[in-house]
Scaffold this motif. Structure first.
Motif, PDB file in Angstrom:
ATOM      1  N   ASP A   1      56.645  38.073   8.536  1.00  0.00           N
ATOM      2  CA  ASP A   1      57.016  36.671   8.305  1.00  0.00           C
ATOM      3  C   ASP A   1      58.519  36.503   8.098  1.00  0.00           C
ATOM      4  O   ASP A   1      59.003  35.392   7.912  1.00  0.00           O
ATOM      5  CB  ASP A   1      56.287  36.118   7.076  1.00  0.00           C
ATOM      6  N   GLY A   2      59.243  37.631   8.089  1.00  0.00           N
ATOM      7  CA  GLY A   2      60.687  37.579   7.877  1.00  0.00           C
ATOM      8  C   GLY A   2      61.098  37.711   6.426  1.00  0.00           C
ATOM      9  O   GLY A   2      62.294  37.665   6.108  1.00  0.00           O
ATOM     10  N   LYS A   3      60.121  37.888   5.518  1.00  0.00           N
ATOM     11  CA  LYS A   3      60.445  38.045   4.103  1.00  0.00           C
ATOM     12  C   LYS A   3      61.059  39.415   3.848  1.00  0.00           C
ATOM     13  O   LYS A   3      60.554  40.432   4.322  1.00  0.00           O
ATOM     14  CB  LYS A   3      59.189  37.879   3.247  1.00  0.00           C
ATOM     15  N   THR A   4      62.157  39.442   3.102  1.00  0.00           N
ATOM     16  CA  THR A   4      62.811  40.704   2.784  1.00  0.00           C
ATOM     17  C   THR A   4      61.997  41.467   1.744  1.00  0.00           C
ATOM     18  O   THR A   4      61.720  40.951   0.656  1.00  0.00           O
ATOM     19  CB  THR A   4      64.233  40.464   2.245  1.00  0.00           C
ATOM     20  N   ILE A   5      61.616  42.689   2.084  1.00  0.00           N
ATOM     21  CA  ILE A   5      60.855  43.552   1.181  1.00  0.00           C
ATOM     22  C   ILE A   5      61.789  44.567   0.519  1.00  0.00           C
ATOM     23  O   ILE A   5      61.723  44.792  -0.683  1.00  0.00           O
ATOM     24  CB  ILE A   5      59.726  44.278   1.928  1.00  0.00           C
ATOM     25  N   ILE A   6      62.649  45.173   1.316  1.00  0.00           N
ATOM     26  CA  ILE A   6      63.693  46.065   0.800  1.00  0.00           C
ATOM     27  C   ILE A   6      65.028  45.488   1.267  1.00  0.00           C
ATOM     28  O   ILE A   6      65.251  45.340   2.471  1.00  0.00           O
ATOM     29  CB  ILE A   6      63.504  47.504   1.303  1.00  0.00           C
ATOM     30  N   PRO A   7      65.901  45.119   0.330  1.00  0.00           N
ATOM     31  CA  PRO A   7      67.157  44.438   0.694  1.00  0.00           C
ATOM     32  C   PRO A   7      67.971  45.200   1.725  1.00  0.00           C
ATOM     33  O   PRO A   7      68.001  46.441   1.734  1.00  0.00           O
ATOM     34  CB  PRO A   7      67.909  44.354  -0.642  1.00  0.00           C
ATOM     35  N   LEU A   8      68.611  44.459   2.611  1.00  0.00           N
ATOM     36  CA  LEU A   8      69.461  45.056   3.635  1.00  0.00           C
ATOM     37  C   LEU A   8      70.814  45.394   3.014  1.00  0.00           C
ATOM     38  O   LEU A   8      71.809  44.690   3.173  1.00  0.00           O
ATOM     39  CB  LEU A   8      69.635  44.102   4.821  1.00  0.00           C
ATOM     40  N   LYS A   9      70.851  46.514   2.305  1.00  0.00           N
ATOM     41  CA  LYS A   9      72.070  46.911   1.604  1.00  0.00           C
ATOM     42  C   LYS A   9      72.358  48.404   1.713  1.00  0.00           C
ATOM     43  O   LYS A   9      73.274  48.913   1.068  1.00  0.00           O
ATOM     44  CB  LYS A   9      71.985  46.515   0.129  1.00  0.00           C
ATOM     45  N   TYR A  10      71.572  49.092   2.538  1.00  0.00           N
ATOM     46  CA  TYR A  10      71.719  50.535   2.644  1.00  0.00           C
ATOM     47  C   TYR A  10      72.420  50.915   3.950  1.00  0.00           C
ATOM     48  O   TYR A  10      72.311  50.214   4.959  1.00  0.00           O
ATOM     49  CB  TYR A  10      70.357  51.220   2.552  1.00  0.00           C
ATOM     50  N   ASP A  11      73.141  52.050   3.903  1.00  0.00           N
ATOM     51  CA  ASP A  11      73.842  52.517   5.102  1.00  0.00           C
ATOM     52  C   ASP A  11      72.856  53.048   6.140  1.00  0.00           C
ATOM     53  O   ASP A  11      73.125  52.986   7.335  1.00  0.00           O
ATOM     54  CB  ASP A  11      74.848  53.611   4.733  1.00  0.00           C
ATOM     55  N   TYR A  12      71.742  53.577   5.662  1.00  0.00           N
ATOM     56  CA  TYR A  12      70.682  54.011   6.585  1.00  0.00           C
ATOM     57  C   TYR A  12      69.375  54.127   5.811  1.00  0.00           C
ATOM     58  O   TYR A  12      69.365  54.401   4.607  1.00  0.00           O
ATOM     59  CB  TYR A  12      70.995  55.351   7.255  1.00  0.00           C
ATOM     60  N   ILE A  13      68.270  53.900   6.515  1.00  0.00           N
ATOM     61  CA  ILE A  13      66.935  54.069   5.940  1.00  0.00           C
ATOM     62  C   ILE A  13      66.074  54.826   6.944  1.00  0.00           C
ATOM     63  O   ILE A  13      66.037  54.486   8.121  1.00  0.00           O
ATOM     64  CB  ILE A  13      66.282  52.708   5.625  1.00  0.00           C
ATOM     65  N   HIS A  14      65.387  55.848   6.457  1.00  0.00           N
ATOM     66  CA  HIS A  14      64.462  56.589   7.307  1.00  0.00           C
ATOM     67  C   HIS A  14      63.153  55.814   7.456  1.00  0.00           C
ATOM     68  O   HIS A  14      62.991  54.741   6.881  1.00  0.00           O
ATOM     69  CB  HIS A  14      64.181  57.967   6.699  1.00  0.00           C
ATOM     70  N   SER A  15      62.224  56.368   8.217  1.00  0.00           N
ATOM     71  CA  SER A  15      60.887  55.792   8.312  1.00  0.00           C
ATOM     72  C   SER A  15      60.100  56.133   7.047  1.00  0.00           C
ATOM     73  O   SER A  15      60.383  57.113   6.360  1.00  0.00           O
ATOM     74  CB  SER A  15      60.155  56.350   9.539  1.00  0.00           C
ATOM     75  N   PHE A  16      59.076  55.310   6.751  1.00  0.00           N
ATOM     76  CA  PHE A  16      58.213  55.603   5.618  1.00  0.00           C
ATOM     77  C   PHE A  16      57.405  56.865   5.889  1.00  0.00           C
ATOM     78  O   PHE A  16      56.987  57.137   7.017  1.00  0.00           O
ATOM     79  CB  PHE A  16      57.259  54.440   5.359  1.00  0.00           C
ATOM     80  N   SER A  17      57.190  57.629   4.834  1.00  0.00           N
ATOM     81  CA  SER A  17      56.352  58.820   4.895  1.00  0.00           C
ATOM     82  C   SER A  17      55.643  58.951   3.558  1.00  0.00           C
ATOM     83  O   SER A  17      56.294  59.017   2.509  1.00  0.00           O
ATOM     84  CB  SER A  17      57.210  60.066   5.172  1.00  0.00           C
ATOM     85  N   GLU A  18      54.317  58.961   3.594  1.00  0.00           N
ATOM     86  CA  GLU A  18      53.508  59.062   2.376  1.00  0.00           C
ATOM     87  C   GLU A  18      53.863  57.947   1.386  1.00  0.00           C
ATOM     88  O   GLU A  18      54.004  58.164   0.182  1.00  0.00           O
ATOM     89  CB  GLU A  18      53.655  60.449   1.753  1.00  0.00           C
ATOM     90  N   ASP A  19      54.041  56.732   1.918  1.00  0.00           N
ATOM     91  CA  ASP A  19      54.310  55.513   1.136  1.00  0.00           C
ATOM     92  C   ASP A  19      55.674  55.512   0.458  1.00  0.00           C
ATOM     93  O   ASP A  19      55.925  54.690  -0.433  1.00  0.00           O
ATOM     94  CB  ASP A  19      53.219  55.271   0.082  1.00  0.00           C
ATOM     95  N   LEU A  20      56.541  56.402   0.852  1.00  0.00           N
ATOM     96  CA  LEU A  20      57.895  56.453   0.298  1.00  0.00           C
ATOM     97  C   LEU A  20      58.899  56.478   1.447  1.00  0.00           C
ATOM     98  O   LEU A  20      58.594  56.901   2.561  1.00  0.00           O
ATOM     99  CB  LEU A  20      58.077  57.685  -0.588  1.00  0.00           C
TER     100      LEU A  20
END
Length: 372
Positions: A179-198
């Motif tokens: 829906d376009g709702k921010t879940i994790i703020p766009l403030k990181y230099d990079y984010i990996h894919s989720f693995s085991e809910d983390l």
């Protein structure tokens, strides 16, 4: 006759979930090539196969029903995806849109790139001109073509495990929902894919871990990190490597020059300039003595000494001498080995069975990584 698929076709196939019914039947493919006169046939999904022909010097694609042997999507598109949620992403005259199984255009060919539909939405991208530069912007549409997330992200793609979308704006990474709702703020230099809910995040060259709600569970204090596997995360602190658990507790201390990932209860570690294996209690199971190692599979691991490969068992006994140019991982009691640019299958006793190839190269699991 064996068909060779391009890397783009293989990469496309790997994007779909294992829930779909996939088949790579060489006999069927060869039959389609022979009877249909196609220049290529891709692996089939849900009883359908992508096929291609060169028409008037232009390579074009369509889709055939395997059981009926009937073309259901004419060979008139520059590129096609398989159907996902009833729609296929198709390319025509350098633009992409979506068609249904009756070859009706559902979403016009107005986009430069498209993803596939998942839970009623799909990623779409257009090229814009900004400061005299071509820039790709991405958003989400529904099955009626309505824009549900504005097309203003630098990158937007589905994370299969979490169901969220990895979003990038102003070179900052985060996650949004469909829906376009921010879940994790766009403030990181990079984010990996989720693995085991983390998920591992990076900011100012430091790494930490967030949960699916964006809560920090491991502070950003590490110099490198990968993905969680079996509840453990390989991390770097200074110049040394170790493992932490999901709460950030150190499980394997930071005293190794390099470290692999656990497989069958053992992990490769580099001590000095040699590799060996330890268990979860940091007991040395195979002393460091090898130049390179691979992970254990079916109780065996490939090891290298002086540029040549052999095989050890879990006790570290060399059951295959280090005489081969390369050795893949064991699968169903067999591994591929290369010697003098010839390839053979080898059993767990080191016996060479049938001849495999004379190319001098082969691929490990599912053709993902070339082994030389």
């Amino acid at each position: 006759m064996k068909l060779k698929y391009s890397t783009s076709v293989i990469a496309f196939l790997l994007t779909f979930s294992s829930a779909s019914s996939w088949s790579c039947d060489e006999i069927l493919n060869d039959k389609l090539v022979y009877e249909g006169g196609y220049s290529f046939v891709a692996c089939s999904k849900d009883g359908l196969s992508k096929v291609g022909k060169t028409i008037n010097g232009k390579r074009q694609q369509g889709i055939v029903d395997n059981e009926k042997g009937k073309i259901i999507i004419p060979i008139e598109y520059d590129n096609l995806s398989y159907f996902n949620e009833g729609l296929s992403s198709a390319s025509l005259n350098m633009k992409r849109g979506f068609i249904n199984k009756e070859n009706n255009i559902i979403i016009p060919f107005i986009y430069d790139e498209t993803g596939f539909f998942n839970q009623g939405v799909a990623t779409v991208s257009i090229v814009t001109i900004e400061d005299s530069k071509r820039v790709l912007r991405s958003g989400l549409i529904d099955k009626q073509g309505n824009i549900v997330v504005p097309i203003d992200y630098e990158s937007l793609y589905l994370d299969n495990e979490s169901g969220l979308y990895h979003a990038v704006k102003n070179n900052q990474h985060g996650f949004i929902n469909s829906d376009g709702k921010t879940i994790i703020p766009l403030k990181y230099d990079y984010i990996h894919s989720f693995s085991e809910d983390l998920v591992v995040v990076e900011k100012d060259k430091k790494y930490g871990v967030l949960d699916i709600k964006g809560k920090e569970v491991v502070p950003l204090i590490y110099d490198n990190a990968t993905l969680y596997t079996n509840g453990l995360l390989r991390v770097q602190k200074g110049s040394l490597y170790g493992f932490i658990d999901k709460k950030g507790k150190v499980v394997i201390d930071f005293k190794y020059k390099d470290i692999g990932n656990f497989s069958e209860g053992l992990v490769e570690v580099m001590i000095g300039d040699k590799w060996g294996f330890i268990d979860i209690d940091e007991q040395i199971i195979v002393p460091p003595q090898f130049d390179k190692t691979e992970f254990f599979r079916e109780g065996f691991a490939s090891v290298q000494i002086n540029g040549k490969w052999g095989v050890i068992d879990r006790e570290g006994s060399l059951i295959v001498p280090t005489i081969y140019d390369s050795i893949g991982t064991f699968k169903n009691g067999k591994a591929k080995v290369s010697l003098n640019r010839e390839i053979f299958h080898m059993d767990t006793q080191g016996n060479l069975t049938e001849y495999a190839s004379s190319s001098g190269y082969f691929y490990d699991d599912f053709g993902k990584n070339p082994v030389r």
